[in-house]
Design a protein around this motif. Structure first.
Motif, PDB file in Angstrom:
ATOM      1  N   ASN A  47      45.264  45.169  32.139  1.00 30.48           N
ATOM      2  CA  ASN A  47      46.343  45.378  33.104  1.00 30.48           C
ATOM      3  C   ASN A  47      46.171  46.682  33.869  1.00 30.48           C
ATOM      4  OD1 ASN A  47      47.894  43.046  32.853  1.00 30.48           O
ATOM      5  ND2 ASN A  47      48.832  43.781  30.980  1.00 30.48           N
ATOM      6  N   ALA A  50      43.536  46.040  36.382  1.00 31.08           N
ATOM      7  CA  ALA A  50      44.036  45.188  37.463  1.00 31.08           C
ATOM      8  C   ALA A  50      45.013  45.940  38.373  1.00 31.08           C
ATOM      9  CB  ALA A  50      44.709  43.953  36.885  1.00 31.08           C
ATOM     10  N   GLY A  51      45.391  47.157  37.975  1.00 31.89           N
ATOM     11  CA  GLY A  51      46.298  47.930  38.813  1.00 31.89           C
ATOM     12  C   GLY A  51      47.763  47.620  38.571  1.00 31.89           C
ATOM     13  N   LEU A  52      48.063  46.891  37.487  1.00 28.83           N
ATOM     14  CA  LEU A  52      49.456  46.535  37.236  1.00 28.83           C
ATOM     15  C   LEU A  52      50.171  47.573  36.393  1.00 28.83           C
ATOM     16  CD1 LEU A  52      49.086  42.738  36.547  1.00 28.83           C
ATOM     17  CD2 LEU A  52      50.304  43.794  38.441  1.00 28.83           C
ATOM     18  N   LEU A  53      49.411  48.318  35.607  1.00 28.38           N
ATOM     19  CA  LEU A  53      50.003  49.352  34.758  1.00 28.38           C
ATOM     20  C   LEU A  53      49.381  50.676  35.151  1.00 28.38           C
ATOM     21  CD1 LEU A  53      50.002  48.257  30.998  1.00 28.38           C
ATOM     22  CD2 LEU A  53      51.961  48.843  32.401  1.00 28.38           C
ATOM     23  N   ASP A  70      42.706  52.352  45.801  1.00 25.53           N
ATOM     24  CA  ASP A  70      43.211  51.003  45.583  1.00 25.53           C
ATOM     25  C   ASP A  70      42.037  50.017  45.582  1.00 25.53           C
ATOM     26  OD1 ASP A  70      44.559  48.676  45.423  1.00 25.53           O
ATOM     27  OD2 ASP A  70      45.794  48.963  47.212  1.00 25.53           O
ATOM     28  N   ARG A  72      42.331  46.819  44.549  1.00 27.67           N
ATOM     29  CA  ARG A  72      42.847  45.476  44.297  1.00 27.67           C
ATOM     30  C   ARG A  72      42.149  44.410  45.124  1.00 27.67           C
ATOM     31  NH1 ARG A  72      49.110  46.071  44.938  1.00 27.67           N
ATOM     32  NH2 ARG A  72      48.391  47.457  46.575  1.00 27.67           N
ATOM     33  N   SER A  73      41.586  44.814  46.303  1.00 29.23           N
ATOM     34  CA  SER A  73      40.933  43.789  47.119  1.00 29.23           C
ATOM     35  C   SER A  73      39.572  43.401  46.544  1.00 29.23           C
ATOM     36  CB  SER A  73      40.790  44.290  48.553  1.00 29.23           C
ATOM     37  OG  SER A  73      40.125  45.525  48.553  1.00 29.23           O
ATOM     38  N   ILE A  75      39.061  42.817  43.217  1.00 24.17           N
ATOM     39  CA  ILE A  75      39.168  42.121  41.945  1.00 24.17           C
ATOM     40  C   ILE A  75      39.920  40.801  42.067  1.00 24.17           C
ATOM     41  CG2 ILE A  75      39.088  44.235  40.558  1.00 24.17           C
ATOM     42  CD1 ILE A  75      42.158  43.859  40.232  1.00 24.17           C
ATOM     43  N   TYR A  77      42.267  38.451  39.279  1.00 21.10           N
ATOM     44  CA  TYR A  77      42.856  38.653  37.959  1.00 21.10           C
ATOM     45  C   TYR A  77      43.576  37.402  37.505  1.00 21.10           C
ATOM     46  CZ  TYR A  77      46.428  40.403  34.672  1.00 21.10           C
ATOM     47  OH  TYR A  77      47.260  40.596  33.610  1.00 21.10           O
ATOM     48  N   PRO A  79      46.003  36.434  34.423  1.00 23.33           N
ATOM     49  CA  PRO A  79      46.697  36.971  33.251  1.00 23.33           C
ATOM     50  C   PRO A  79      46.714  35.957  32.113  1.00 23.33           C
ATOM     51  CG  PRO A  79      48.285  36.267  34.869  1.00 23.33           C
ATOM     52  CD  PRO A  79      46.936  36.003  35.467  1.00 23.33           C
ATOM     53  N   ALA A 145      42.538  33.666  41.514  1.00 22.81           N
ATOM     54  CA  ALA A 145      41.781  34.861  41.155  1.00 22.81           C
ATOM     55  C   ALA A 145      40.470  34.936  41.936  1.00 22.81           C
ATOM     56  CB  ALA A 145      41.499  34.870  39.653  1.00 22.81           C
TER      57      ALA A 145
END
Lengths: 305, 258
Positions: A47, A50-53, A70, A72-73, A75, A77, A79, A145
Motif C-alpha cells: 500500500n 502504491a501511494g495509498l499509505l 508521484d 502513480r502513473s 504503476i 495496483y 488490492p 491495473a
C-alpha cells in the motif's frame, strides 16, 4: 538496474510497528514475490508502494523520478479485496480507469476492450459488475491495473480468493504478463511464488528476513533429503532409533520420517542405509523418496528463526 | 481538469443509476407543492376532519403568495436537507469502507479533483431538486393563491441554494474524517442545528451566521427585501472554500483504505 529502490521504510500505526526499517530493490523485468505469514506487513508495504499509505519514514524511489515524486502513473495496483462499483459495467470501469491514467476516451475504450478480450470477459463486458462472480471481478481488477501499461504491477494476494480453476487461470495469465512487465506480488501460497517469481522477499514481523533470487535461495537453503512414509506413526520411533545407531539422524512428522543432509555425498550414504533397512523389514513401508527441501521448508525455517 | 471531468461523469452516472436523480427531485417537488396546497385547502381539510362544535367559525386568513412559498422553502430546509444528508453521507466514507476509493486514488488523480467531482455532482443534484421544488411551489401558489414576483423567487432560490451547498460541503468534509456514514450524517445535522439555533439569537451578533441564509431567503419572499444578506453570503462562500481545502488535506493524511 533497479526499477524501484526502497530505503529505510517504516510504518507505525500508533504504538504498533507494522513495517520496521525495510529496504529492498525491485529489478526491472523481474517478478518479485513478497512472502510472509499473515500480519507480517506485506499489504502495508504494497500500500505504501502504491501511494495509498504515507510512510512514517523512509523513501521509495522510482527509476527516472525524483525521490518521493508521484509515481502513480507508472504503476498498476490490484488490492487484496477488489472493490469495484457494482452499478458500472465491466467495460465502463476499465475505460474509466484508463481515462484516469490520462488516456483520452477513444484510447481508453480501445485499451479496455483489448484487455477485456485478453482476459476473456467480452461476453460480460456490458453487464453490471454487481452481478459478476468473484473470479470475474478479479479479472476486471487486473484489467484496471494493466490499463496504463504500467512499468510496475503490484498485486496483493492475487489468487487468494479464487477457486482452483480460477487460480490456475490467473497464474497462467501472470506468467504471460511476466514477459512484458515488472511484477511485485504478495502471497502466502508458496508454490505460487516458486512458480512465478525470479526474486523472493520474505517478511516477518515487519522486517525482511530474506532478500534473494530464487536460484540463490535454492542454492543456499536447498538440501538433499530422504523421506520414508510408514503405515503407522507408532513404528516411526523404532525406525529412527535403528538408523540413528548407524549415524543417520532424522526427525518425523506423523508417519513421515525425513532425513536431511548437508551434502549429496552424505545423502548417498544415508539413503543407502535407509534403503537397506527398508529392504530388511519392508512391511509397513509405504514409500521412500529422494528429493530436495522445498521452498516451504526454507520459508518455515526463515520465519521461525 | 480532464481527470476531474472523468470523475464528475462517474458521479453523475452513479447518482443516475442509483435513481438519486429520480427521487431527490421528486421529494423536493412534493415538499414544494404541498405547502400552497394545504394552505389553500385548510378550511376544507378542517371541515372534513370534523371534531369542531356546531356553529364554530374559524377564520383562517389566507397566506400571502410570498408566505406560501416561504413556508414550502422551510419544509425543504428541514426534510429536504435531511434527504440530502442521507443521500450524501456515504459519498466518501462509504467509498472508503468499501475499498472503491483506494482503487480510484491509486490512479494519478489529485485528492482535490476527487473531492470536487463529488462536490459538484451533489451540488448539481441539489440545485436541480431545489429548482424543481421551488417551481412546484410557485406553480400551485400562482394557481391557488396569487402571483409572486419572479425576481423574489429567483433571489430566494439562489440564497437558499448557497445554504444547502454549505450543508453539502460540511457533509463531504465530515466524510473525509469519519468512517461511519451514519455518523457523518449525524454530525452534519448536529452542526446545522447548532448553526440554526445560534442564528435565531436576536441582535446583530449573529449577522454573519450562514444559517441565517435560510431565513433570509424566506424573508425575501415575504417582504421582497434582502437586507443583511451580504455578510452570511460571504461567510458561507468562505466556509465552503475553507472546508474543501481542509477536506483535501484530510484526504491526503488519512489513508483511504479500509
Amino acid at each position: 538496474m533497479a526499477l524501484v529502490e526502497v530505503r529505510g521504510l517504516r510504518k507505525t500505526f500508533g504504538p504498533v510497528v507494522a513495517v520496521a526499517d525495510v529496504s529492498f530493490e525491485i529489478k526491472e523485468g523481474h517478478c518479485t514475490a513478497l512472502l510472509g505469514p499473515n500480519g507480517a506487513g506485506k499489504s502495508t508495504i504494497l500500500n505504501i508502494l502504491a501511494g495509498l499509505l504515507p510512510a512514517t519514514a523512509g523513501t521509495v524511489r522510482f527509476e527516472g523520478l525524483a525521490e518521493g515524486a508521484d509515481h502513480r502513473s507508472l504503476i498498476g495496483y490490484l488490492p487484496q479485496q477488489v472493490a469495484l462499483f457494482g452499478w458500472m459495467t465491466g467495460l465502463e470501469y476499465v475505460r474509466m480507469a484508463g481515462e484516469l491514467t490520462g488516456l483520452d476516451r477513444p484510447a481508453a475504450d480501445l485499451r479496455a476492450r483489448e484487455l477485456i478480450g485478453l482476459l476473456g470477459l467480452e461476453a460480460a463486458q456490458n453487464r453490471r459488475i454487481g452481478g459478476y462472480s468473484g473470479g470475474m471481478k478479479q479479472r476486471i481488477g487486473l484489467c484496471q491495473a494493466l490499463v496504463n501499461r504500467p512499468r510496475l504491477v503490484i498485486l496483493d494476494e492475487p489468487v487468494s480468493g479464487l477457486d482452483p480453476v480460477g487460480r490456475r487461470e490467473l497464474l497462467d495469465l501472470l506468467k504471460q504478463l511476466k514477459s512484458e512487465s515488472t511484477i511485485l506480488f504478495s502471497t502466502h501460497v508458496l508454490p505460487d511464488a516458486e512458480e512465478l517469481s525470479d526474486d523472493i522477499l520474505i517478511v516477518r514481523a515487519g522486517a525482511i528476513v530474506i532478500d534473494s533470487s530464487l536460484t540463490a535461495l535454492r542454492a543456499r537453503y536447498e538440501r538433499p533429503i530422504v523421506e520414508l512414509e510408514l503405515d503407522d506413526e507408532a513404528t516411526a520411533g523404532s525406525w529412527l532409533e535403528t538408523l540413528a545407531s548407524r549415524g543417520v539422524k532424522g526427525e518425523h512428522r506423523g508417519a513421515v520420517i525425513r532425513w536431511k543432509f548437508e551434502t549429496s555425498a552424505a545423502m548417498r550414504a544415508g539413503a543407502a542405509d535407509v534403503y537397506a533397512s527398508a529392504a530388511s523389514r519392508p512391511e509397513g513401508v509405504r514409500r521412500i523418496e529422494l528429493g530436495q527441501t522445498s521452498l516451504e521448508d526454507m520459508f518455515l525455517e526463515a520465519v521461525r528463526q | 481538469m480532464k481527470r476531474w471531468l472523468v470523475l464528475f461523469r462517474k458521479e453523475l452516472l452513479e447518482s443516475w443509476r442509483t435513481s438519486r436523480w429520480l427521487w431527490v427531485p421528486l421529494v423536493f417537488a412534493v415538499l414544494g407543492a404541498l405547502q400552497p396546497l394545504t394552505s389553500h385547502f385548510m378550511p376544507q381539510i378542517l371541515e372534513a376532519a370534523g371534531g369542531l362544535p356546531e356553529g364554530a367559525v374559524i377564520e383562517i386568513p389566507p397566506p400571502t403568495p410570498g408566505a406560501a412559498i416561504a413556508a414550502s422553502l422551510n419544509q425543504i430546509g428541514t426534510l429536504g436537507l435531511l434527504v440530502l444528508a442521507l443521500v450524501g453521507m456515504g459519498a466518501i466514507a462509504g467509498e472508503r469502507n468499501a475499498g472503491t476509493a483506494a482503487l480510484i486514488l491509486v490512479k494519478p488523480v489529485s485528492r482535490p479533483a476527487y473531492l470536487l467531482a463529488k462536490w459538484a455532482a451533489y451540488n448539481l443534484l441539489m440545485l436541480a431538486a431545489l429548482i424543481l421544488g421551488q417551481a412546484a411551489a410557485w406553480y400551485y401558489t400562482d394557481l391557488l393563491i396569487g402571483p409572486v414576483p419572479a425576481s423574489d423567487l429567483v433571489a430566494s432560490t439562489l440564497i437558499f441554494a448557497l445554504w444547502l451547498s454549505l450543508v453539502l460541503t460540511i457533509l463531504l468534509a465530515f466524510g473525509t474524517v469519519m468512517r461511519s456514514p451514519i455518523a457523518v450524517a449525524a454530525a452534519t445535522i448536529g452542526v446545522v442545528i447548532a448553526l440554526a439555533a445560534l442564528a435565531a439569537l436576536p441582535g446583530e451578533a449573529m449577522a454573519w451566521n450562514p444559517a441565517r441564509l435560510a431565513g433570509l431567503a424566506a424573508l425575501r419572499l415575504t417582504t421582497g427585501a434582502s437586507d443583511g444578506v451580504i455578510l452570511p453570503v460571504i461567510t458561507a462562500v468562505a466556509a465552503i472554500v475553507a472546508l474543501i481545502g481542509a477536506a483535501s488535506v484530510a484526504l491526503r493524511l488519512r489513508p483511504m483504505i479500509a
